[in-house]
Design an enzyme around this catalytic site. Structure first.
Site, PDB file in Angstrom:
ATOM      1  N   PRO A   2      81.532 110.997  35.154  1.00  0.00           N
ATOM      2  CA  PRO A   2      80.720 109.777  35.220  1.00  0.00           C
ATOM      3  C   PRO A   2      80.240 109.385  33.818  1.00  0.00           C
ATOM      4  CG  PRO A   2      79.975 111.421  36.801  1.00  0.00           C
ATOM      5  CD  PRO A   2      80.954 112.097  35.901  1.00  0.00           C
ATOM      6  N   GLU A   3      80.306 108.092  33.511  1.00  0.00           N
ATOM      7  CA  GLU A   3      79.831 107.620  32.210  1.00  0.00           C
ATOM      8  C   GLU A   3      78.514 106.874  32.428  1.00  0.00           C
ATOM      9  OE1 GLU A   3      82.981 106.244  29.661  1.00  0.00           O
ATOM     10  OE2 GLU A   3      84.469 107.390  30.768  1.00  0.00           O
ATOM     11  N   LYS A  50      74.068 109.772  30.049  1.00  0.00           N
ATOM     12  CA  LYS A  50      74.706 110.356  31.221  1.00  0.00           C
ATOM     13  C   LYS A  50      73.798 111.370  31.923  1.00  0.00           C
ATOM     14  CE  LYS A  50      78.532 110.828  28.499  1.00  0.00           C
ATOM     15  NZ  LYS A  50      79.866 111.343  28.144  1.00  0.00           N
ATOM     16  N   ASN A 165      84.916 109.237  28.215  1.00  0.00           N
ATOM     17  CA  ASN A 165      86.309 109.154  27.812  1.00  0.00           C
ATOM     18  C   ASN A 165      86.965 107.796  28.080  1.00  0.00           C
ATOM     19  OD1 ASN A 165      87.671 111.051  26.427  1.00  0.00           O
ATOM     20  ND2 ASN A 165      88.967 111.613  28.152  1.00  0.00           N
ATOM     21  N   ARG A 257      90.852 116.259  27.729  1.00  0.00           N
ATOM     22  CA  ARG A 257      90.383 114.887  27.574  1.00  0.00           C
ATOM     23  C   ARG A 257      91.544 114.031  27.092  1.00  0.00           C
ATOM     24  NH1 ARG A 257      85.038 113.279  26.604  1.00  0.00           N
ATOM     25  NH2 ARG A 257      83.564 114.817  27.333  1.00  0.00           N
TER      26      ARG A 257
END
Ligand SMILES: [Zn+2]
Length: 290
Positions: A2-3, A50, A165, A257
């Site tokens: 989650p961003e 976050k 990301n 990532r």
């Protein structure tokens, strides 16, 4: 993972159900029930980048970070849970609702006065979704860090917080900056533009729709069927929506990532080891796994 937009959306949904309500029960995986907080009011539910912060009564703050796999679920009190209790790390009940967080790697109860000294929270840069933001301050913080690349800089929550990301790749594409570009070769205006764009993209995704960067949606509006929702993230090998070149991608790091970019829109000028480094990619040829 989650961003910032996801965390703020969750907090916005939790607020009316929690703020001002009495806590019926608080349970944490690492310490069990916390009876001394039962009956306290939930004073505030807040997002900081976050991170989730629940101010409980006068003196306690519950801090949660979802990491890669954490998830909040909400149940009416007495409703059967849809996930195994074995993965629950926190349970926060009011008279009407149970909020259960599963698999979050960070879940800790802090004294309110200790938040300002917390090793992570106290060092976070400004939240890109805060009502106001001082971009000069963000640029100054960016200059103090030693990020090796523009991609690394955007993920550094000590500069400004909220970018993960997906937004990292989308912001760099929007600003035509190669992910491996050495931040020292970017002027202050270019650094400020990265964060202004990050803020703008995060803000335009606070509605109820699935995240998109290709267009700002109005409430109730949706993208045409089949239109990609993102410019580059997750689109390795597919044509760039701006120039048609094939999107390049690379997986890196222990948690795999991924970074996506357009080799033509984001040339490697000024990149550390341009043309040789791990991000080197010729026009139109995807590199690495999509
Ligand atoms: Zn392109």
């Amino acid at each position: 993972m989650p961003e910032g937009d996801t965390v703020h959306k969750l907090v916005n949904a939790m607020r009316p159900l929690l703020e001002g309500r009495a806590l019926a029960k608080l349970w944490l995986r690492d310490r069990g029930d916390v009876p001394e907080l039962a009956g306290e009011r939930v004073a505030e539910v807040a997002a900081l980048g976050k991170h989730f912060l629940f101010v409980l009564g006068e003196r306690a703050v519950l801090h949660v970070h979802l990491g890669m796999n954490g998830k909040w679920l909400r149940y009416a009190r007495g409703q059967r849970w849809t996930r195994s209790a074995a993965t629950a790390v926190v349970r926060l009940d009011t008279a009407d609702w149970s909020f259960v967080c599963h698999q979050a790697p960070v879940c800790e109860l802090l004294r309110r006065r200790d938040v300002a000294l917390h090793p992570v929270l106290s060092r976070l840069g400004p939240d890109l979704l805060a009502p106001e933001i001082d971009l000069d301050l963000v640029v100054a913080r960016a200059r103090r860090r030693e990020a090796r690349s523009a991609a690394e800089l955007l993920l550094d929550q000590r500069v400004a917080c909220g970018v993960g990301n997906v937004y990292k790749s989308e912001v760099l594409f929007a600003e035509r900056v190669h992910p491996e570009r050495d931040p020292r070769t970017l002027g202050d205006d270019a650094i400020a533009a990265l964060y202004a764009t990050a803020r703008s993209l995060l803000r335009q995704n606070l509605g109820g729709w699935k995240r998109t960067t290709v267009r700002a949606l109005a409430p109730g509006e949706s993208l045409p069927l089949g239109m990609p929702r993102l410019f580059v993230y997750g689109r390795g090998g597919e044509p760039c929506l701006r120039c048609g070149a094939r999107i390049a991608s690379r997986l890196h790091g222990d948690d795999a990532r991924s970074t996506y970019w357009c080799p033509r829109c984001q040339p490697a000028q000024g990149a550390a080891g341009a043309g040789r480094g791990p991000y080197a990619a010729s026009h139109g040829s995807p590199r690495g796994a999509a």
